[in-house]
Design a protein around this motif. Structure first.
Motif, PDB file in Angstrom:
ATOM      1  N   MET A   1       0.843  -1.191   0.000  1.00  0.00           N
ATOM      2  CA  MET A   1       0.000   0.000   0.000  1.00  0.00           C
ATOM      3  C   MET A   1       0.880   1.243   0.000  1.00  0.00           C
ATOM      4  N   SER A   2       0.561   2.206  -0.850  1.00  0.00           N
ATOM      5  CA  SER A   2       1.330   3.440  -0.918  1.00  0.00           C
ATOM      6  C   SER A   2       1.009   4.329   0.274  1.00  0.00           C
ATOM      7  N   ASP A   3       1.851   5.355   0.477  1.00  0.00           N
ATOM      8  CA  ASP A   3       1.608   6.282   1.578  1.00  0.00           C
ATOM      9  C   ASP A   3       0.262   6.976   1.398  1.00  0.00           C
ATOM     10  N   ILE A   4      -0.390   7.279   2.511  1.00  0.00           N
ATOM     11  CA  ILE A   4      -1.677   7.947   2.423  1.00  0.00           C
ATOM     12  C   ILE A   4      -1.517   9.443   2.686  1.00  0.00           C
ATOM     13  N   THR A   5      -2.414  10.205   2.136  1.00  0.00           N
ATOM     14  CA  THR A   5      -2.326  11.656   2.235  1.00  0.00           C
ATOM     15  C   THR A   5      -2.946  12.145   3.547  1.00  0.00           C
ATOM     16  N   GLU A   6      -2.715  13.409   3.860  1.00  0.00           N
ATOM     17  CA  GLU A   6      -3.289  14.001   5.065  1.00  0.00           C
ATOM     18  C   GLU A   6      -4.814  14.006   4.996  1.00  0.00           C
ATOM     19  N   ILE A   7      -5.343  14.234   3.796  1.00  0.00           N
ATOM     20  CA  ILE A   7      -6.799  14.226   3.635  1.00  0.00           C
ATOM     21  C   ILE A   7      -7.357  12.836   3.908  1.00  0.00           C
ATOM     22  N   GLN A   8      -6.679  11.794   3.385  1.00  0.00           N
ATOM     23  CA  GLN A   8      -7.128  10.426   3.620  1.00  0.00           C
ATOM     24  C   GLN A   8      -7.036  10.068   5.097  1.00  0.00           C
ATOM     25  N   ILE A   9      -5.972  10.501   5.752  1.00  0.00           N
ATOM     26  CA  ILE A   9      -5.816  10.259   7.191  1.00  0.00           C
ATOM     27  C   ILE A   9      -6.959  10.899   7.956  1.00  0.00           C
ATOM     28  N   SER A  10      -7.292  12.144   7.593  1.00  0.00           N
ATOM     29  CA  SER A  10      -8.366  12.869   8.267  1.00  0.00           C
ATOM     30  C   SER A  10      -9.702  12.164   8.099  1.00  0.00           C
ATOM     31  N   LYS A  11      -9.974  11.700   6.877  1.00  0.00           N
ATOM     32  CA  LYS A  11     -11.249  11.027   6.607  1.00  0.00           C
ATOM     33  C   LYS A  11     -11.351   9.700   7.347  1.00  0.00           C
ATOM     34  N   LEU A  12     -10.281   8.919   7.290  1.00  0.00           N
ATOM     35  CA  LEU A  12     -10.335   7.611   7.937  1.00  0.00           C
ATOM     36  C   LEU A  12     -10.367   7.745   9.460  1.00  0.00           C
ATOM     37  N   THR A  13      -9.700   8.757   9.982  1.00  0.00           N
ATOM     38  CA  THR A  13      -9.758   9.014  11.424  1.00  0.00           C
ATOM     39  C   THR A  13     -11.182   9.329  11.855  1.00  0.00           C
ATOM     40  N   LYS A  14     -11.893  10.108  11.035  1.00  0.00           N
ATOM     41  CA  LYS A  14     -13.276  10.438  11.346  1.00  0.00           C
ATOM     42  C   LYS A  14     -14.142   9.184  11.379  1.00  0.00           C
ATOM     43  N   VAL A  15     -13.880   8.272  10.456  1.00  0.00           N
ATOM     44  CA  VAL A  15     -14.642   7.023  10.420  1.00  0.00           C
ATOM     45  C   VAL A  15     -14.357   6.179  11.658  1.00  0.00           C
ATOM     46  N   ARG A  16     -13.083   5.989  11.959  1.00  0.00           N
ATOM     47  CA  ARG A  16     -12.684   5.083  13.034  1.00  0.00           C
ATOM     48  C   ARG A  16     -13.027   5.624  14.418  1.00  0.00           C
ATOM     49  N   ASP A  17     -13.031   6.939  14.576  1.00  0.00           N
ATOM     50  CA  ASP A  17     -13.304   7.543  15.881  1.00  0.00           C
ATOM     51  C   ASP A  17     -14.781   7.857  16.100  1.00  0.00           C
ATOM     52  N   CYS A  18     -15.606   7.606  15.106  1.00  0.00           N
ATOM     53  CA  CYS A  18     -17.021   7.963  15.213  1.00  0.00           C
ATOM     54  C   CYS A  18     -17.717   7.133  16.302  1.00  0.00           C
ATOM     55  N   PHE A  19     -18.381   7.802  17.208  1.00  0.00           N
ATOM     56  CA  PHE A  19     -19.133   7.129  18.276  1.00  0.00           C
ATOM     57  C   PHE A  19     -20.580   7.597  18.187  1.00  0.00           C
ATOM     58  N   ILE A  20     -21.482   6.678  17.913  1.00  0.00           N
ATOM     59  CA  ILE A  20     -22.899   7.014  17.791  1.00  0.00           C
ATOM     60  C   ILE A  20     -23.562   6.858  19.158  1.00  0.00           C
ATOM     61  N   ARG A  21     -24.094   7.947  19.669  1.00  0.00           N
ATOM     62  CA  ARG A  21     -24.669   7.960  21.010  1.00  0.00           C
ATOM     63  C   ARG A  21     -26.147   7.577  20.944  1.00  0.00           C
ATOM     64  N   SER A  22     -26.407   6.295  20.964  1.00  0.00           N
ATOM     65  CA  SER A  22     -27.797   5.852  21.005  1.00  0.00           C
ATOM     66  C   SER A  22     -28.356   6.119  22.402  1.00  0.00           C
ATOM     67  N   PRO A  23     -29.677   6.239  22.533  1.00  0.00           N
ATOM     68  CA  PRO A  23     -30.264   6.485  23.852  1.00  0.00           C
ATOM     69  C   PRO A  23     -29.861   5.430  24.885  1.00  0.00           C
ATOM     70  N   TYR A  24     -29.756   4.162  24.453  1.00  0.00           N
ATOM     71  CA  TYR A  24     -29.430   3.100  25.404  1.00  0.00           C
ATOM     72  C   TYR A  24     -27.986   3.221  25.894  1.00  0.00           C
ATOM     73  N   LEU A  25     -27.036   3.432  24.971  1.00  0.00           N
ATOM     74  CA  LEU A  25     -25.645   3.581  25.375  1.00  0.00           C
ATOM     75  C   LEU A  25     -25.452   4.849  26.192  1.00  0.00           C
ATOM     76  N   ASP A  26     -26.173   5.896  25.829  1.00  0.00           N
ATOM     77  CA  ASP A  26     -26.129   7.118  26.619  1.00  0.00           C
ATOM     78  C   ASP A  26     -26.567   6.846  28.054  1.00  0.00           C
ATOM     79  N   GLY A  27     -27.590   5.989  28.191  1.00  0.00           N
ATOM     80  CA  GLY A  27     -28.085   5.650  29.520  1.00  0.00           C
ATOM     81  C   GLY A  27     -27.029   4.952  30.366  1.00  0.00           C
ATOM     82  N   ILE A  28     -26.244   4.070  29.746  1.00  0.00           N
ATOM     83  CA  ILE A  28     -25.192   3.373  30.489  1.00  0.00           C
ATOM     84  C   ILE A  28     -24.075   4.337  30.866  1.00  0.00           C
ATOM     85  N   LEU A  29     -23.707   5.230  29.942  1.00  0.00           N
ATOM     86  CA  LEU A  29     -22.691   6.239  30.257  1.00  0.00           C
ATOM     87  C   LEU A  29     -23.155   7.123  31.418  1.00  0.00           C
TER      88      LEU A  29
END
Length: 352
Positions: A1-29
């Motif tokens: 795999m070739s080196d990835i660009t800063e834009i690609q890093i930013s996009k993939l970071t957004k995907v991997r770090d995304c946390f969806i706060r459902s009402p049930y998980l919010d309740g446990i938090l």
């Protein structure tokens, strides 16, 4: 795999770090936060048990709460308001205490020290680091055994840790972990709150709505130019067929598919990306660490992202894993989770 660009890093970071706060998980938090706050107000520490099948999102939930309340570096110490650790595989109280001490940064050798002595050191260090709550993962590792003796030892150690440290503890483990509370009334009294993280389901309309709403919320966070509807007819049945309701399987596959699209500089996410992601998953994921349904190993599951939906099926959880009180000597006391028989995917679309 070739080196990835800063834009690609930013996009993939957004995907991997995304946390969806459902009402049930919010309740446990909120439960975790409430226990932490209330335990500062005198009385006995408020503890809880959070249980769920493998891949249900327990560890992600812990890491989210720790991330929201990070460590604080001071001149002569590290303040750790939220202490996150996990029990090693097939551990016992002494090894558990050593593992937790290591995670708190303890540097002295444990050689020659007993479990009670190490637990006292652990409690002392928790006070020095100003720990306000301990989130302890993989609790079932402390009781995975064919003997009741280990239940007694585990109960004694957990009670001792809470009594000496006077800190709230939230244990995270598989559903059969609750047997330890059934085993001891005193410990059960310390854990009045038991929350179970359920997997996704789709057989009932109300459950299908929860799953599709989650996918809709996740879709809105994905960094693509063209709108993606993971909750649409082409995607959600196939995503459920692959994941069987497991959050970990679902998120890993979506991450892999997004990775393919982002590295190719594609403007949208397609079924082809998911088909490639499926092949990547099958080649690189250790099946022993991805076991959900023992009646159908991962390697025997077909690729639900190829061909017609009419050619595929889904299965969903029927009953959680549990502790077998009547197991014979030498027999496993753990009864695995069970799933439905194969249900045609097309039955989901007929309801629309």
């Amino acid at each position: 795999m070739s080196d990835i660009t800063e834009i690609q890093i930013s996009k993939l970071t957004k995907v991997r770090d995304c946390f969806i706060r459902s009402p049930y998980l919010d309740g446990i938090l909120k439960t975790i936060h409430r226990n932490r706050m209330v335990s500062k107000c005198g009385g006995k520490p408020e503890c809880a048990l959070i249980i769920g099948e493998p891949g249900s999102g327990k560890t992600t939930l812990m890491e989210k709460y720790e991330k929201d309340h990070p460590h604080e570096e001071e001149s002569c110490r590290t303040r750790i308001p939220v202490f996150l650790s996990e029990f090693p595989l097939r551990t016992e109280p002494r090894q558990a205490a050593i593992s937790l001490l290591d995670d708190l940064g303890h540097e002295l050798s444990p050689k020659g020290l007993s479990a009670p002595q190490l637990t006292k050191q652990l409690a002392k260090l928790m006070h020095e680091c100003e720990v306000e709550i301990a989130l302890l993962d993989e609790f079932h590792h402390l009781i995975e055994t064919k003997s009741y003796d280990v239940l007694h030892d585990a109960v004694t150690w957990v009670k001792t840790l809470i009594n000496i440290s006077k800190k709230p503890v939230v244990l995270f483990g598989l559903p059969y972990s609750r047997v330890i509370l059934d085993y001891d009334e005193q410990l059960s009294g310390r854990f009045p709150i038991i929350r179970q993280i359920e997997p996704f389901r789709v057989k009932k309309d109300c459950d299908e709505k929860v799953f599709r709403t989650f996918l809709m919320m996740l879709s809105s966070e994905l960094p693509f130019d063209k709108e993606i509807k993971l909750h649409g007819r082409d995607f959600y049945p196939r995503l459920f067929a692959f994941s069987k309701g497991s959050m970990r399987r679902l998120r890993n596959l979506i991450n892999f598919a997004c990775e393919q699209a982002i590295f190719n500089n594609d403007s949208e996410l397609t079924l082809e990306h998911f088909s490639v992601a499926y092949n990547f998953y099958m080649q690189h994921i250790d099946e022993r660490k991805d076991e959900i349904d023992i009646s159908e190993p991962l390697s025997s599951q077909p690729n639900p992202f190829s061909g017609s939906i009419n050619d595929h099926y889904y299965k969903e959880l029927v009953s959680h894993s549990k502790w077998n009180m009547n197991a014979q000597p030498g027999e496993s006391r753990i009864i695995p989770a069970t799933f439905t028989d194969k249900i045609p995917l097309r039955t989901l679309l007929k309801r629309r």
